[in-house]
Design a protein around this motif. Structure first.
Motif, PDB file in Angstrom:
ATOM      1  N   ALA A  91       0.825  -1.206   0.000  1.00  0.00           N
ATOM      2  CA  ALA A  91       0.000   0.000   0.000  1.00  0.00           C
ATOM      3  C   ALA A  91       0.863   1.260   0.000  1.00  0.00           C
ATOM      4  O   ALA A  91       0.560   2.238  -0.696  1.00  0.00           O
ATOM      5  CB  ALA A  91      -0.928  -0.006   1.214  1.00  0.00           C
ATOM      6  N   PHE A  92       1.944   1.244   0.780  1.00  0.00           N
ATOM      7  CA  PHE A  92       2.817   2.422   0.819  1.00  0.00           C
ATOM      8  C   PHE A  92       3.415   2.687  -0.552  1.00  0.00           C
ATOM      9  O   PHE A  92       3.446   3.829  -1.029  1.00  0.00           O
ATOM     10  CB  PHE A  92       3.934   2.226   1.846  1.00  0.00           C
ATOM     11  N   ASP A  93       3.895   1.642  -1.202  1.00  0.00           N
ATOM     12  CA  ASP A  93       4.479   1.814  -2.526  1.00  0.00           C
ATOM     13  C   ASP A  93       3.437   2.284  -3.536  1.00  0.00           C
ATOM     14  O   ASP A  93       3.744   3.031  -4.461  1.00  0.00           O
ATOM     15  CB  ASP A  93       5.105   0.507  -3.005  1.00  0.00           C
ATOM     16  N   ALA A  94       2.190   1.838  -3.371  1.00  0.00           N
ATOM     17  CA  ALA A  94       1.130   2.252  -4.281  1.00  0.00           C
ATOM     18  C   ALA A  94       0.883   3.755  -4.170  1.00  0.00           C
ATOM     19  O   ALA A  94       0.760   4.457  -5.182  1.00  0.00           O
ATOM     20  CB  ALA A  94      -0.145   1.478  -3.976  1.00  0.00           C
ATOM     21  N   ILE A  95       0.815   4.269  -2.945  1.00  0.00           N
ATOM     22  CA  ILE A  95       0.610   5.708  -2.752  1.00  0.00           C
ATOM     23  C   ILE A  95       1.838   6.476  -3.233  1.00  0.00           C
ATOM     24  O   ILE A  95       1.723   7.544  -3.847  1.00  0.00           O
ATOM     25  CB  ILE A  95       0.317   6.022  -1.271  1.00  0.00           C
ATOM     26  N   ALA A 148      -9.613   1.768  -0.739  1.00  0.00           N
ATOM     27  CA  ALA A 148      -9.629   0.323  -0.949  1.00  0.00           C
ATOM     28  C   ALA A 148      -8.209  -0.239  -0.953  1.00  0.00           C
ATOM     29  O   ALA A 148      -7.950  -1.323  -0.411  1.00  0.00           O
ATOM     30  CB  ALA A 148     -10.341  -0.011  -2.255  1.00  0.00           C
ATOM     31  N   ARG A 149      -7.269   0.514  -1.561  1.00  0.00           N
ATOM     32  CA  ARG A 149      -5.876   0.037  -1.599  1.00  0.00           C
ATOM     33  C   ARG A 149      -5.256   0.084  -0.209  1.00  0.00           C
ATOM     34  O   ARG A 149      -4.496  -0.825   0.179  1.00  0.00           O
ATOM     35  CB  ARG A 149      -5.050   0.883  -2.581  1.00  0.00           C
ATOM     36  N   GLY A 153      -3.844  -3.036   2.256  1.00  0.00           N
ATOM     37  CA  GLY A 153      -2.572  -3.016   2.964  1.00  0.00           C
ATOM     38  C   GLY A 153      -2.751  -3.263   4.447  1.00  0.00           C
ATOM     39  O   GLY A 153      -1.948  -3.963   5.084  1.00  0.00           O
ATOM     40  N   LYS A 154      -3.827  -2.739   4.984  1.00  0.00           N
ATOM     41  CA  LYS A 154      -4.120  -2.947   6.402  1.00  0.00           C
ATOM     42  C   LYS A 154      -4.452  -4.413   6.673  1.00  0.00           C
ATOM     43  O   LYS A 154      -3.969  -5.013   7.646  1.00  0.00           O
ATOM     44  CB  LYS A 154      -5.287  -2.049   6.801  1.00  0.00           C
ATOM     45  N   ARG A 160      -0.665  -0.632  10.431  1.00  0.00           N
ATOM     46  CA  ARG A 160      -1.148  -0.966  11.762  1.00  0.00           C
ATOM     47  C   ARG A 160      -2.677  -1.000  11.803  1.00  0.00           C
ATOM     48  O   ARG A 160      -3.343  -0.304  11.038  1.00  0.00           O
ATOM     49  CB  ARG A 160      -0.606   0.035  12.787  1.00  0.00           C
ATOM     50  N   GLN A 161      -3.218  -1.774  12.682  1.00  0.00           N
ATOM     51  CA  GLN A 161      -4.658  -1.972  12.730  1.00  0.00           C
ATOM     52  C   GLN A 161      -5.420  -0.713  13.109  1.00  0.00           C
ATOM     53  O   GLN A 161      -6.600  -0.568  12.792  1.00  0.00           O
ATOM     54  CB  GLN A 161      -4.995  -3.111  13.711  1.00  0.00           C
ATOM     55  N   GLU A 162      -4.781   0.221  13.795  1.00  0.00           N
ATOM     56  CA  GLU A 162      -5.462   1.468  14.159  1.00  0.00           C
ATOM     57  C   GLU A 162      -5.437   2.501  13.029  1.00  0.00           C
ATOM     58  O   GLU A 162      -5.934   3.626  13.188  1.00  0.00           O
ATOM     59  CB  GLU A 162      -4.836   2.074  15.420  1.00  0.00           C
ATOM     60  N   THR A 163      -4.884   2.139  11.888  1.00  0.00           N
ATOM     61  CA  THR A 163      -4.800   3.062  10.754  1.00  0.00           C
ATOM     62  C   THR A 163      -6.194   3.484  10.294  1.00  0.00           C
ATOM     63  O   THR A 163      -7.055   2.644  10.005  1.00  0.00           O
ATOM     64  CB  THR A 163      -4.065   2.406   9.568  1.00  0.00           C
ATOM     65  N   ASP A 164      -6.419   4.779  10.218  1.00  0.00           N
ATOM     66  CA  ASP A 164      -7.697   5.324   9.750  1.00  0.00           C
ATOM     67  C   ASP A 164      -7.602   5.505   8.233  1.00  0.00           C
ATOM     68  O   ASP A 164      -7.203   6.563   7.737  1.00  0.00           O
ATOM     69  CB  ASP A 164      -7.970   6.656  10.443  1.00  0.00           C
ATOM     70  N   THR A 165      -7.958   4.464   7.502  1.00  0.00           N
ATOM     71  CA  THR A 165      -7.801   4.497   6.050  1.00  0.00           C
ATOM     72  C   THR A 165      -8.729   5.505   5.383  1.00  0.00           C
ATOM     73  O   THR A 165      -8.397   6.051   4.332  1.00  0.00           O
ATOM     74  CB  THR A 165      -8.037   3.104   5.444  1.00  0.00           C
ATOM     75  N   ARG A 166      -9.876   5.760   5.978  1.00  0.00           N
ATOM     76  CA  ARG A 166     -10.801   6.741   5.400  1.00  0.00           C
ATOM     77  C   ARG A 166     -10.180   8.139   5.414  1.00  0.00           C
ATOM     78  O   ARG A 166     -10.211   8.855   4.411  1.00  0.00           O
ATOM     79  CB  ARG A 166     -12.130   6.732   6.158  1.00  0.00           C
TER      80      ARG A 166
END
Length: 222
Positions: A91-95, A148-149, A153-154, A160-166
């Motif tokens: 996911a990091f590489d995608a961004i 979604a990407r 990754g999450k 990390r599970q606490e990542t706020d992807t929104r």
């Protein structure tokens, strides 16, 4: 009286055929520079080289031509975003790839820099609200694709599970829109890459490992 033979007289030329592909490509260029409301039918007919009657004979309205130009943009110049999100292994590489490629693609010297989806219709009259709504939906879809990407990754344990992807998806969508505005104002690819480099910092804080690309530093010169 003997009629002149077509072979001896002035040759009869065929009416010029309407080149739809040329019309859409030309309209796309105009909409990129002027936006939807700033592009008139007169601008379009003059640039395409046809009469208004001929134009309306193929496209029932300016709105119809704009929608076709947008579809062309999304399948060509604008297709890099979806490809970047799917191409990278993390996911990091995608961004990273999304921002890096946007920096290069958005920096144009012909006055049409930035993303057409972000800049084509931002504010408009009530009569064009339907067009603006469709553009908003496209921007929302782009933001959803980023989320979604990040979610993938999450789920894969990269974030990390606490990542706020929104919130992160909204942040990166806003970053791309801001880069579009900067590009339209004349920012270079190098300047946009520096913005992208800074924007990667928040995502880096949520990584569970150091796998993948460290950032855009290697491609940015001071």
């Amino acid at each position: 009286m003997k009629k002149a033979s077509p072979m001896n007289g002035r040759p009869r030329g065929r009416p010029r055929q309407f080149d739809r592909d040329h019309a859409v490509a030309t309209a796309l260029s105009l909409f990129r520079v002027r936006g939807y409301e700033g592009t008139s039918i007169a601008h379009l007919t003059q640039a395409i080289g046809v009469s208004a009657t001929s134009l309306y004979g193929v496209f029932p309205s300016k709105e119809a031509l704009f929608e076709e130009a947008i579809a062309r943009y999304q399948s060509t110049e604008g297709a890099f975003a979806a490809a970047a999100l799917e191409r990278a292994s993390t996911a990091f590489d995608a961004i990273h790839d999304l921002l890096a490629e946007a920096a290069v693609r958005y920096a144009r010297s012909d006055g049409s820099g930035g993303c057409l989806i972000a800049l084509g219709v931002l504010s408009c009259g009530v009569e064009h609200r339907d067009i603006a709504q469709r553009m908003e939906e496209r921007r929302s879809a782009a933001r959803a694709a980023i989320k979604a990407r990040l979610d993938r990754g999450k789920q894969a344990g990269e974030l990390r599970q606490e990542t706020d992807t929104r919130s992160l998806a909204a942040f990166y969508a806003a970053t791309l829109q801001g880069m579009s505005v900067q590009a339209r104002d004349g920012a270079s690819a190098q300047e946009l890459k520096r913005i992208a480099q800074t924007a990667l910092v928040p995502l880096g804080l949520y990584r569970t490992s150091c796998r993948g690309k460290a950032g855009l530093a290697d491609s940015v010169t001071s």
